[in-house]
Motif scaffolding. Structure first.
Motif, PDB file in Angstrom:
ATOM      1  N   LYS A  71      43.807  37.532  88.402  1.00 52.82           N
ATOM      2  CA  LYS A  71      43.170  38.547  87.542  1.00 52.82           C
ATOM      3  C   LYS A  71      41.972  39.187  88.228  1.00 52.82           C
ATOM      4  CE  LYS A  71      44.764  36.969  83.096  1.00 52.82           C
ATOM      5  NZ  LYS A  71      44.543  36.026  82.006  1.00 52.82           N
TER       6      LYS A  71
ATOM      7  N   LEU B 208      50.539  46.587  87.021  1.00 52.28           N
ATOM      8  CA  LEU B 208      50.342  45.137  87.120  1.00 52.28           C
ATOM      9  C   LEU B 208      49.092  44.825  87.946  1.00 52.28           C
ATOM     10  CD1 LEU B 208      53.972  43.766  87.615  1.00 52.28           C
ATOM     11  CD2 LEU B 208      52.479  43.397  85.668  1.00 52.28           C
ATOM     12  N   LYS B 213      45.946  44.196  80.817  1.00 55.58           N
ATOM     13  CA  LYS B 213      46.715  42.958  80.625  1.00 55.58           C
ATOM     14  C   LYS B 213      48.157  43.317  80.265  1.00 55.58           C
ATOM     15  CE  LYS B 213      42.742  40.278  79.284  1.00 55.58           C
ATOM     16  NZ  LYS B 213      41.775  41.403  79.407  1.00 55.58           N
ATOM     17  N   PRO B 214      49.093  42.475  80.724  1.00 53.73           N
ATOM     18  CA  PRO B 214      50.505  42.796  80.467  1.00 53.73           C
ATOM     19  C   PRO B 214      50.804  43.075  78.998  1.00 53.73           C
ATOM     20  CG  PRO B 214      50.338  40.964  81.983  1.00 53.73           C
ATOM     21  CD  PRO B 214      48.942  41.289  81.570  1.00 53.73           C
ATOM     22  N   ILE B 365      54.272  38.443  84.732  1.00 49.72           N
ATOM     23  CA  ILE B 365      53.012  39.032  85.168  1.00 49.72           C
ATOM     24  C   ILE B 365      53.119  39.399  86.640  1.00 49.72           C
ATOM     25  CG2 ILE B 365      51.525  37.887  83.496  1.00 49.72           C
ATOM     26  CD1 ILE B 365      50.903  35.892  85.851  1.00 49.72           C
ATOM     27  N   ARG B 366      54.212  39.016  87.264  1.00 47.22           N
ATOM     28  CA  ARG B 366      54.452  39.406  88.655  1.00 47.22           C
ATOM     29  C   ARG B 366      55.785  40.127  88.731  1.00 47.22           C
ATOM     30  NH1 ARG B 366      51.582  34.575  89.136  1.00 47.22           N
ATOM     31  NH2 ARG B 366      49.715  34.868  90.394  1.00 47.22           N
TER      32      ARG B 366
END
Lengths: 300, 368, 244
Positions: A71, B208, B213-214, B365-366
């Protein structure tokens, strides 16, 4: 160090895209990853931008671990993927504003950083991005990647498919950006662009061949190198291939770059050989190696 | 929050600039409702039929008169015996034969039961089905009248099926179905396409690698389509109210709330599709084949679930549209409240939560 | 108009609405020549090439390719040329053999011919182990070499190559050019676009397009002399920048 890569490997099914890669990039450096398509460049970019997980090894960007602190990395880097990745149906200005907003900033706040690049496309700010020329698209993409003032800029093949004029302008922009203390990690398949980087890594088939300054890379070429020319180019390539003293012979522009397999080589021997093979207007003279010569020597 | 609003603004640019999709989005509901309302109708009008009356008594005459009086049928032929039925059909003029058994009146009075055979031309099964439904309902009405007149008042016939659609308007049956199809299409297909488009363009990579945020990306994608779907639902309801004069018997508020529940259900399916599909083309194929066909074929929209083979009846239970059609038919046509449809509503809520849970679990998230 | 040249272009123009993509260009390419067709993005290269391979009608002017008129005899033009582009060359979801069979088929080769040519091609490129593998699994450089060979299947007189070596590694790129030289040596005419300026120097003659017009056309050596530059890269920059 801005980027540290330690023993990174990555496989897709049976294909090994990256094989035990290690490299370091100091802050503020313009670092080039040079290699052909399929060498693993994009995979390394995606690992460093936290989009992919490596199978083995570790890496960090501005001190953040690419797995644990993904992040934080996403907040500090700018990324320009290989293909043109902006919204074609949004105008130039809308694209820029959108990327500013999602990074929690505004165009005005960081205008200084992009001014140099953006002024060139500002006259077209109400044009849809899909209708820009290749060079302009690339400038817009760079502006969007820069708008949040990233500490590290990842540019994956920014100049592929772009004509030589736009390519040259693009590299001049990168040189000026570097003065703003931004670390730039850039990949390209064009060997001639390598000369403009502080340090380069030559990569092919997932392996790094060598990391050095462009000058260092050239100096590491282990042979003497000669330019050879005659009127019949195709025959010349074939005859050089059959010549007993040939280590390698590759076309470079209008000449053939010839390297001998023995230190005892004399140019007059080659001239004689070519005359015997009915070549005319023969030229043979020594020259300095290019990065491409080294790349081919190392990947052979 | 500012990021999120910026994202939604961008989504609206995409939607509003894509003229063709926009036209389809808003043109389609109107076209479909009108098409189903006017053209593809299950209503019958002046269908030619023949009569074979073995009794020729007072009751059969009365029934025949009633049928002849209805606008649905016109009696073309009186057939003398069974042997003449087939030639009559083969000529192709008539669509049905009503065959009254012998001693119809007598049997009805003494045994309380008389048989009327309805023979229909099943080469056109839809019409055949409708004809038999219509005749049965005319008979039922007649029977009711008969009961009222002849018997004492304690014998009450249960309300027949036609009571909720006394004018036999098929458009009333279609509106809930069309609304379900449209909401499913707009919500599931459009969201899955819009998410996979970002994957295809490569912009998903940039999103991304950004502080967004996703889940913000996903919610940002979904919000505009909730609005669009609601607009569509309103358009369909207004059309049915004003063009087809279809009443909404139940609470409009409940109808709205249930519609939003179904929209969210469809959206979560759309997100689920987009987590699995890589390209817009796949997303579209999966939405069309995997969602639209079951919605049209297995939800009870066109074919009654009760007449499907058992395996299909069982499968139809996992189709959200089936439950939604039950709910909105209940609200629009029967005027029922939540106390009658709480079970279906709970099933929809459960399904929605289930889809959202899988989507979150599957969301990456990837890149891989 | 009749000509000994492989390609003869006269006053060729293509407009899209108010925009002139190709502006009155004239040139010729001799038989057996390796001709480089250069220009910046958006200079009109692709439009001009599309007209020459018979898939786009010119607005005015005319051109002969293999002695066929591109406007009126497009079908004959297509039969006598080979075409390969970077964007599309082979089907990734077919094997090498299946691709060869398919492309041989659409150019009207008979079964026996396809069979012998397939063997010859696979022998030539040394792809015995890969012949039954999907093209998508091949490295880019190999793919392009196969694509080039496939474009030669029907023995065309002229071969159009649209950025054939983009992204290909330096060694394969050179092997590719050796294939080009070999074909030119056999008397085939090669018409090639590229973004690698060093490759421009492999050509017998090059033309440089700027904003729809051909601004320069000569041998690389003469161009370098004329523009007082030591590489084609500089020639290109000088031309495109002065006019931009």
């Amino acid at each position: 160090m801005s980027i540290i890569v330690k023993n990174i490997s990555k496989s897709y099914k049976q294909v090994k895209a990256l094989d035990n890669i290690s490299l370091e990039v100091p802050s503020g450096e313009l670092f080039g990853l040079i290699g052909p398509d399929g060498a693993g460049k994009t995979t390394l970019f995606r690992i460093l931008t936290t989009l992919l997980l490596p199978n083995e090894g570790t890496a960090s960007v501005t001190g953040y671990d690419i797995v644990k602190d993904y992040k934080s990395i996403r907040n500090t880097v700018g990324y320009m993927p290989g293909r043109f990745s902006l919204y074609q149906d949004l105008t130039v200005e809308e694209n820029l504003r959108f990327f500013a907003t999602i990074f929690g900033t505004t165009i005005e706040e960081n205008y200084d950083l992009i001014r140099d690049i953006y002024v060139q496309i500002e006259p077209f700010k109400n044009r849809r991005a899909g209708r820009l020329s290749g060079g302009m698209k690339q400038k817009l993409a760079l502006s969007c990647a820069l708008i949040h003032k990233p500490k590290v800029l990842f540019l994956d093949e920014p100049t592929t498919g772009v004509d030589p004029v736009s390519r040259k302008e693009f590299w001049e922009m990168l040189k000026r950006l570097q003065e703003q203390q931004i670390t730039i990690f850039v990949s390209t398949p064009y060997m001639d662009e390598a000369a403009l980087c502080d340090n380069i890594a030559l990569i092919t088939n997932g392996k790094i061949l060598r990391i050095d300054t462009p000058e260092g890379i050239k100096a590491s070429f282990p042979h003497k190198i000669y330019k050879v020319k005659s009127t019949k180019t195709f025959k010349l390539i074939q005859d050089l291939g059959a010549y007993e003293q040939t280590h390698s012979a590759y076309p470079f522009g209008e000449y053939i770059h010839f390297t001998p397999n023995t230190t005892a080589f004399r140019t007059q021997d080659l001239t004689h050989f070519l005359k015997e093979n009915h070549h005319t207007n023969i030229e043979v003279f020594e020259t300095g190696p290019t990065i491409e010569d080294t790349f081919m020597e190392l990947s052979d | 929050m500012k990021r999120f609003i910026g994202f939604i603004q961008k989504e609206f640019y995409h939607i509003l600039r894509d003229r063709r999709s926009l036209f389809i989005l808003f043109g389609m509901p109107i076209a479909q409702v009108l098409l189903f309302g006017f053209a593809i109708t299950n209503e019958i009008n002046n269908v030619d039929i023949a009569i074979l009356d073995h009794s020729k008594d007072a009751t059969t005459k009365e029934i025949i008169a009633k049928i002849a009086a209805s606008e649905y049928f016109s009696i073309k032929q009186i057939i003398p015996n069974e042997a003449a039925i087939e030639p009559a059909f083969k000529k192709g003029h008539i669509k049905a034969v009503l065959n009254f058994e012998k001693d119809f009146s007598k049997k009805l009075i003494t045994e309380n039961k008389a048989t009327l055979q309805i023979l229909t031309d099943a080469t056109d099964p839809n019409t055949a089905n409708t004809i038999s439904n219509y005749t049965s309902s005319i008979l039922k009405n007649y029977q009711q009248d008969l009961n009222k007149a002849a018997q004492t008042s304690y014998k009450i016939e249960p309300k027949v099926r036609l009571a909720f659609n006394p004018e036999l308007k098929s458009v009333f049956m279609f509106v809930p179905g069309v609304m379900t199809v449209i909401l499913m299409l707009v919500s599931a297909m459009m969201t899955s396409i819009s998410i996979t488009r970002e994957k295809e363009l490569g912009t998903m990579e940039i999103l991304l690698v950004s502080p967004l945020k996703p889940f913000q990306v996903i919610i940002g994608k979904v919000v505009p389509y909730i609005l669009l779907a609601v607009v569509n639902a309103v358009v369909i309801i207004l059309l049915s109210l004003f063009v087809f004069k279809m009443p909404v018997e139940g609470s409009l508020f409940l109808l709205g709330a249930e519609s939003i529940l179904f929209i969210i259900n469809a959206l979560s399916l759309g997100i689920l599709i987009s987590t699995l599909a890589r390209t817009q083309q796949t997303a579209m194929m999966v939405s069309l084949m995997g969602l639209m066909l079951p919605v049209i074929l297995l939800s009870g929209f066109i074919f009654p679930i009760s007449s499907m083979p058992l395996p299909l009846q069982i499968i139809s239970n996992i189709i959200p549209a089936k439950w939604f059609i039950i709910i909105i038919k209940g609200i629009m046509l029967k005027g029922v409240g939540l106390d009658f449809i709480w079970k279906e509503t709970l099933i929809l809520i459960g399904m929605t939560l289930f889809f959202i849970a899988i989507s979150i679990k599957k969301y990456k998230i990837r890149l891989e | 108009m009749n000509t000994k040249n492989a390609i003869q272009v006269e006053n060729l123009t293509k407009t899209f609405g108010a925009f002139t993509a190709v502006n009155n260009i004239s040139f010729h390419v001799g038989k057996g020549e390796v001709f480089g067709f250069l220009g910046a993005n958006g200079a009109g290269k692709t439009t001009a090439m599309k007209m020459l391979i018979g898939i786009l009608k010119p607005s005015s002017g005319n051109a002969l390719v293999a002695n066929f008129d591109i406007a009126t005899q497009a079908d004959s033009v297509k039969k006598s040329i080979g075409y390969m582009s970077q964007r599309f060359s082979l089907y990734n979801d077919l094997t090498i053999k299946e691709n060869i069979t398919f492309f041989g088929g659409i150019y009207g080769l008979n079964k026996a011919d396809i069979k012998t040519k397939t063997h010859a091609l696979i022998d030539d490129l040394g792809l015995h182990d890969e012949a039954n593998k999907l093209v998508g699994a091949l490295p880019l450089g190999w793919k392009q070499k196969v694509a080039f060979s496939v474009s030669l299947l029907h023995d065309p007189q002229i071969i159009f190559l649209d950025e054939p070596t983009g992204g290909v590694d330096p060694i394969t790129r050179r092997q590719f050019w050796e294939m080009i030289y070999r074909e030119a040596d056999k008397g085939k005419t090669i018409f090639v676009t590229t973004h690698y300026m060093d490759e421009a120097e492999y050509c017998n003659r090059v033309s440089i397009m700027v904003e729809g017009k051909i601004e320069a056309l000569d041998t690389p050596k003469n161009l370098k002399t004329t523009y007082n530059a030591d590489s084609m890269d500089q020639v290109f920059l000088k031309l495109a920048r002065n006019l931009a």
